[in-house]
Scaffold this motif. Structure first.
Motif, short mmCIF file in Angstrom:
data_model
loop_
_atom_site.label_atom_id
_atom_site.label_comp_id
_atom_site.label_asym_id
_atom_site.label_seq_id
_atom_site.Cartn_x
_atom_site.Cartn_y
_atom_site.Cartn_z
N TYR A 86 0.36 -15.69 8.68
CA TYR A 86 0.26 -14.24 8.59
C TYR A 86 -1.21 -13.85 8.65
O TYR A 86 -2.04 -14.44 7.95
CB TYR A 86 0.88 -13.73 7.30
CG TYR A 86 1.18 -12.25 7.32
CD1 TYR A 86 2.47 -11.79 7.59
CD2 TYR A 86 0.18 -11.31 7.12
CE1 TYR A 86 2.76 -10.44 7.64
CE2 TYR A 86 0.45 -9.95 7.17
CZ TYR A 86 1.75 -9.51 7.43
OH TYR A 86 2.02 -8.18 7.49
N PRO A 87 -1.61 -12.89 9.49
CA PRO A 87 -3.03 -12.53 9.62
C PRO A 87 -3.63 -12.10 8.29
O PRO A 87 -3.02 -11.33 7.54
CB PRO A 87 -3.02 -11.38 10.63
CG PRO A 87 -1.76 -11.56 11.40
CD PRO A 87 -0.77 -12.13 10.43
N ILE A 88 -4.80 -12.60 7.99
CA ILE A 88 -5.50 -12.24 6.76
C ILE A 88 -6.80 -11.52 7.10
O ILE A 88 -7.34 -11.66 8.20
CB ILE A 88 -5.78 -13.47 5.88
CG1 ILE A 88 -6.65 -14.48 6.64
CG2 ILE A 88 -4.51 -14.10 5.38
CD1 ILE A 88 -7.07 -15.66 5.80
N GLU A 89 -7.27 -10.76 6.13
CA GLU A 89 -8.49 -9.96 6.31
C GLU A 89 -9.47 -10.33 5.21
O GLU A 89 -9.12 -10.32 4.03
CB GLU A 89 -8.12 -8.48 6.22
CG GLU A 89 -9.30 -7.53 6.31
CD GLU A 89 -8.84 -6.09 6.18
OE1 GLU A 89 -8.44 -5.50 7.19
OE2 GLU A 89 -8.85 -5.57 5.04
N CYS A 90 -10.70 -10.67 5.58
CA CYS A 90 -11.75 -11.02 4.62
C CYS A 90 -12.80 -9.91 4.62
O CYS A 90 -13.35 -9.58 5.68
CB CYS A 90 -12.43 -12.34 4.98
SG CYS A 90 -11.29 -13.72 5.14
N THR A 91 -13.06 -9.36 3.46
CA THR A 91 -14.07 -8.30 3.33
C THR A 91 -15.25 -8.86 2.56
O THR A 91 -15.07 -9.41 1.47
CB THR A 91 -13.49 -7.08 2.60
OG1 THR A 91 -12.31 -6.66 3.27
CG2 THR A 91 -14.50 -5.96 2.55
N PHE A 92 -16.44 -8.69 3.10
CA PHE A 92 -17.65 -9.23 2.50
C PHE A 92 -18.74 -8.17 2.54
O PHE A 92 -19.06 -7.66 3.61
CB PHE A 92 -18.09 -10.49 3.25
CG PHE A 92 -19.39 -11.07 2.77
CD1 PHE A 92 -19.53 -11.52 1.47
CD2 PHE A 92 -20.47 -11.18 3.63
CE1 PHE A 92 -20.73 -12.06 1.03
CE2 PHE A 92 -21.68 -11.72 3.20
CZ PHE A 92 -21.80 -12.16 1.90
N LEU A 112 -2.12 -22.84 4.84
CA LEU A 112 -2.57 -23.49 6.08
C LEU A 112 -3.93 -22.94 6.51
O LEU A 112 -4.78 -23.68 7.00
CB LEU A 112 -1.55 -23.29 7.20
CG LEU A 112 -0.15 -23.88 6.96
CD1 LEU A 112 0.72 -23.64 8.18
CD2 LEU A 112 -0.24 -25.37 6.66
N ASP A 113 -4.10 -21.63 6.33
CA ASP A 113 -5.36 -20.98 6.70
C ASP A 113 -6.24 -20.87 5.47
O ASP A 113 -5.85 -20.26 4.47
CB ASP A 113 -5.10 -19.58 7.28
CG ASP A 113 -4.17 -19.64 8.48
OD1 ASP A 113 -4.44 -20.45 9.38
OD2 ASP A 113 -3.19 -18.88 8.50
N LEU A 114 -7.42 -21.47 5.54
CA LEU A 114 -8.33 -21.51 4.39
C LEU A 114 -9.62 -20.77 4.72
O LEU A 114 -10.04 -20.71 5.88
CB LEU A 114 -8.64 -22.96 4.01
CG LEU A 114 -7.43 -23.86 3.73
CD1 LEU A 114 -7.88 -25.28 3.39
CD2 LEU A 114 -6.57 -23.30 2.60
N ARG A 138 -7.11 -10.72 1.73
CA ARG A 138 -5.76 -10.17 1.57
C ARG A 138 -5.07 -10.15 2.93
O ARG A 138 -5.70 -10.39 3.97
CB ARG A 138 -5.83 -8.76 1.01
CG ARG A 138 -6.62 -7.78 1.88
CD ARG A 138 -6.80 -6.44 1.20
NE ARG A 138 -7.58 -5.54 2.03
CZ ARG A 138 -7.96 -4.32 1.65
NH1 ARG A 138 -7.61 -3.87 0.45
NH2 ARG A 138 -8.68 -3.56 2.44
N LYS A 139 -3.78 -9.85 2.90
CA LYS A 139 -3.05 -9.69 4.16
C LYS A 139 -3.60 -8.51 4.93
O LYS A 139 -3.90 -7.46 4.36
CB LYS A 139 -1.56 -9.49 3.89
CG LYS A 139 -0.83 -10.75 3.42
CD LYS A 139 0.67 -10.49 3.33
CE LYS A 139 1.41 -11.76 2.96
NZ LYS A 139 2.87 -11.53 2.88
#
Length: 890
Positions: A161-167, A132-134, A146-147
């Protein structure tokens, strides 16, 4: 909501026409470029009109920002697309592509993002297995999703479920500096003088009595270096931030302009400056701007011409546009950190050497079927000269510091010493030690750029050593390749991923049509090429009949090889390669398939398809007894891996059933006691297979990939106006995704064909955006008229042609896949009085009770070829045949 740290320079973007949808846009201004953030919420159960309004808002956003090559885009949020099936990208496994888009509203939103050059990187599913979350980004290789370890909000474990994006955002001063060093300017070398020097050199001292192969190579290198010192100019390589279109005149003019501005500014701070100071500065600024503009326009025109002639230079152009290059100045591997070139080199060296294992002797003979004996080789002067003249001058120097440009331009004068060294090496069974060193260059794969484990090493071999082994490889391939199993399709002339897939798909569809199923087990061996034990390989080659002289030469070629890491002009300490086959070599792939070949002989009931180390075991299953037979062959494969000291990566091994029955046989296959994961889709050699072999998910993935690549191309080539250049880049980097292995999966339905054709329609509209004229009603000319301006065929016609050309190659023996050739030739109707393959009348195709049987790839290919039988009979060459086929369907 988008929350930005207050210390970061940011601003909210208001895009006209997006007020009616729930979207927030933010811009971050960073020294290395701009980051655009968009947060999207599409309500659940939205109508198609609602989805279309979001797609329109995103298109307005992309048109509004005009993103550059050094800028990054993130579009994320709750898209509520429960019906979209996301599949891993075969080329970029960290990105996902929509394999099946059922709703036109969903596809409009997704394709609007893909056309902007973005990729979806979130692989975290919710409790129901949906995405659902893209997260869409323009830099998928630099993002880790990742979660969240420490969620910032209440956790919704069912849906979101909360996700974490690392850039990673590298700073301007976070890149390792490039060292200044002298280098040979081979492009401006005096090749005539150099050739005369080599022709008159005293090579005999290299072959004096008692000299070894290594002595001969050292003597050759001494003469070669002396010649380069005399006839090749040397320059100092300095790192510079000067744009590629700058000339010395423009740089000097810029300096004069800056000095004039400084004098004017310093004078005006104390009193009223004379008017001539300001006029001089304004005149210099005007002249600088005009000359810079003219130089940049000339650079763009020259660049478009170069890319038209060689589209492969596109990636070099991409690198030239980036502000940040190289590696981060501080990197880590696990808990260990390093800073500076020396420390980073040592860290990479420790990581790359960890993949090798100690050599060991096999406990017993492998029992490989004995072949005819392969004797020692003596290379002829004509062979060596052809190799010297045909060397790829685009490659750089290897560790031996020998330039391919010198080899090619001085081939005749270097023929005698090199031919003698090559044959001296073969006769004495010693491969020169100097040619066994290689250096590794780290290439980023995905994830954090500061993590050493996210890189793979590209080995650069010695120029002369690689040329030498290519000659031996050609001889060995001629002697041994016809003895390799017909099930192996990798690294062999006339075989490919297409032949591998076509054999399997044809067999599977026949079984499916007989109301049965095919179970396929896809195996994965950990670092198969790097963990080949040299002693195991030598024993197998000996059992194949290779004589001791050549066998000892191969053993010398493999053992005591050394590698070192080179980063920004700095090198690490060398380390010994104790296992595996030389990466980037010619001989390595051939040796591997000879080593791996006996795995096909252990199977009793199951069939298999092999491409290098990619092995799939498959068997027709109509009862549990058939499944048990397949499991026995899986156990035999596991035993083979244990005997050959190869580790199976069970977590990556998958099982998939292909069927169209209501109650398929469900059996829990296992390796080493671990039950294999059963999947409903599998990427097999770049083609996404579904359980019913409809290829609809594959078409969706390829169209999405092509749209994403087209968006990337548009962003990079916004200043290009030459339609020939754009068409060349489209053909090489976009259309190629839509035609890879199309002989296997080409759709028969008009619906899928039109989806594929939509990519080319989008490109044609973009390429002719500055030249196409609309009529009085503001309507564009028909698509067929516009594509003919660019000399582009319809993609559906090209796929039919590719099938016809493939069957031509099968009939003419250019495709060396015996099982596939037998399938095609079994359909030929040849009258008794006819002689030769060109005298067949028609194809005898069996009647199928189902549409998918009727449209299976072999039958469809034969029907297409039948239209050109007369052309085939009267064409004397492949080129003439291809030309006549294309001309008949223009």
């Amino acid at each position: 909501m988008i929350a930005v740290k207050s210390s970061l320079p940011s601003e909210r973007i208001v895009v006209p026409g997006t007020e009616h949808v729930e979207v927030v846009f933010v811009k971050l201004n960073l020294p290395t470029g701009i980051i655009y953030l968009a947060c999207v919420y599409i309500p659940s159960g939205s109508t198609i009109d609602k989805y279309n309004s979001y797609a329109d808002a995103l298109r307005r956003f992309f048109d509004f920002i005009r993103c550059g090559v050094n800028d990054s885009i993130f579009v994320m949020g709750d898209f509520n697309m429960t019906d979209v099936v996301w599949s891993p990208d075969a080329e970029m496994r960290y990105a996902l592509l929509p394999g099946a888009v059922n709703s036109s509203g969903d596809s409009d939103v997704i394709y609007s993002l893909l056309r902007a050059g973005l990729s979806q990187v979130n692989s975290v599913k919710n409790k129901s297995g949906s995405f659902l979350d893209l997260v869409f980004t323009s830099d998928p290789s630099n993002v880790l999703v990742r979660k969240a370890d420490i969620p910032l909000s209440k956790v919704d474990r069912d849906y979101h479920y909360p996700i974490e994006c690392t850039f990673d955002i590298p700073g301007l001063d976070d890149v390792l500096p490039e060292s200044e060093a002298l280098y040979y300017d081979y492009k401006n070398a005096d090749f005539h003088g150099l050739s005369c020097f080599f022709a008159n050199a005293d090579w005999e001292r290299a072959f004096s009595h008692g000299a070894s192969v290594d002595d001969a190579v050292e003597a050759f290198d001494a003469v070669f270096r002396e010649g380069c010192e005399r006839f090749v100019p040397r320059l100092v390589k300095r790192s510079t931030n000067r744009p590629p279109w700058y000339t010395d005149a423009i740089s000097n003019l810029k300096n004069r302009m800056n000095r004039a501005f400084k004098r004017f500014k310093n004078f005006s701070s104390s009193s009223v400056p004379p008017p001539e100071l300001k006029l001089k500065f304004l005149a210099l600024r005007k002249e600088f701007q005009e000359k810079q503009s003219h130089a940049y326009d000339a650079y763009i025109r020259r660049l478009q011409f170069d890319l038209t002639e060689d589209p492969r230079k596109f990636w070099k152009f991409v690198d030239s546009k980036k502000k940040t290059k190289g590696l981060p100045a501080s990197m880590f591997l696990g808990d260990e950190k390093a800073e500076g070139p020396e420390g980073v080199c040592a860290l990479f060296s420790r990581f790359f050497r960890s993949v090798y294992v100690p050599d060991e002797s096999p406990s017993s003979a492998f029992g490989v079927n004995k072949m005819e004996e392969v004797y020692s080789y003596v290379l002829t002067d004509s062979e060596v000269l052809a190799a010297l003249r045909g060397i790829d001058v685009c490659k750089g120097n290897g560790p031996d510091d020998v330039s391919p440009l010198v080899i090619k331009n001085c081939a005749e004068s270097l023929l005698s010493p090199l031919s003698r060294i090559f044959n001296f090496s073969l006769g004495s069974s010693v491969f020169p030690a100097r040619w066994k060193s290689s250096y590794l260059t780290p290439i980023h794969k995905s994830g954090s750029r500061s993590d050493v484990s996210n890189y793979r090493g590209i080995a650069i071999l010695a120029t002369l050593g690689k040329l030498f082994e290519s000659l031996v490889c050609k001889r060995m391939a001629d002697d041994l390749s016809h003895k390799v199993s017909i099930k192996q399709h990798g690294f062999l002339k006339g075989r490919s991923t297409t032949t591998n897939l076509l054999e399997f798909v044809t067999r599977a569809l026949h079984v499916i049509e007989s109301k049965s199923q095919v179970d396929a087990v896809y195996t994965d061996i950990q670092k198969a090429f790097d963990q080949v034990r040299h002693s195991f390989l030598i024993q197998k080659l000996g059992e194949l009949g290779i004589q001791p002289c050549l066998l000892n030469w191969i053993e010398s070629y493999l053992r005591r090889r050394f590698q070192f890491v080179r980063v920004m002009g700095h090198v690490s300490e060398s380390f010994e390669v104790t296992s595996g086959l030389p990466q980037g070599s010619h001989l390595g792939p051939l040796l591997f398939i000879l080593y791996f070949d006996d795995v096909t002989k252990i199977l009793v009931k199951a069939d298999c398809g092999v491409f290098a180390d990619d092995l799939k075991l498959y068997h027709a299953v109509s009862s549990l007894a058939d499944a048990v037979d397949l499991q026995k062959d899986i156990d035999a494969f596991e035993a083979w891996c244990h005997e050959n000291r190869m580790a199976v990566n069970v977590s990556k091994c998958k099982v998939m059933s292909f069927y169209r029955v209501l109650e398929p046989v469900d059996f829990a296959y296992s390796i080493g006691g671990a039950v294999l994961t059963r999947v409903s889709q599998m990427v097999d050699l770049g083609v996404l297979l579904d359980t019913q072999l409809t290829f609809k998910p594959h078409v969706g993935v390829k169209v999405a990939k092509a749209y994403s690549m087209l968006g990337f191309l548009k962003r990079l080539c916004a200043e290009f106006a030459d339609v020939r250049c754009l068409t060349s880049l489209y053909s090489a980097h976009v259309r190629s995704h839509l035609e890879y292995a199309s002989v296997v999966w080409s759709p028969s339905s008009e619906e899928l064909s039109s989806v594929i054709e939509s990519v080319q329609k989008s490109f044609v509209l973009y390429a002719l955006r500055r030249t196409v004229r609309r009529n009085l009603n503001y309507e564009l000319p028909p698509y067929d008229e516009r594509r003919k301006v660019l000399r582009l065929e319809r993609l559906s016609i090209r796929r039919k042609h590719l099938r016809v050309f493939f069957l031509y190659d099968v009939l003419e023996g250019r495709v060396n896949a015996p099982r596939l050739t037998e399938i095609f030739r079994s359909h030929l109707y040849v009258p008794e009085h006819s002689y030769g393959m060109r005298r067949f009348d028609v194809f005898r195709l069996p009647c199928h009770r189902t549409s998918y049987g009727h449209n299976e790839p072999v039958a469809a290919t034969c029907r297409e070829f039948e239209k050109f039988i007369d052309v085939y009979r009267t064409s004397n060459s492949r080129e003439i045949f291809r030309y006549r086929v294309k001309s008949s369907t223009l």
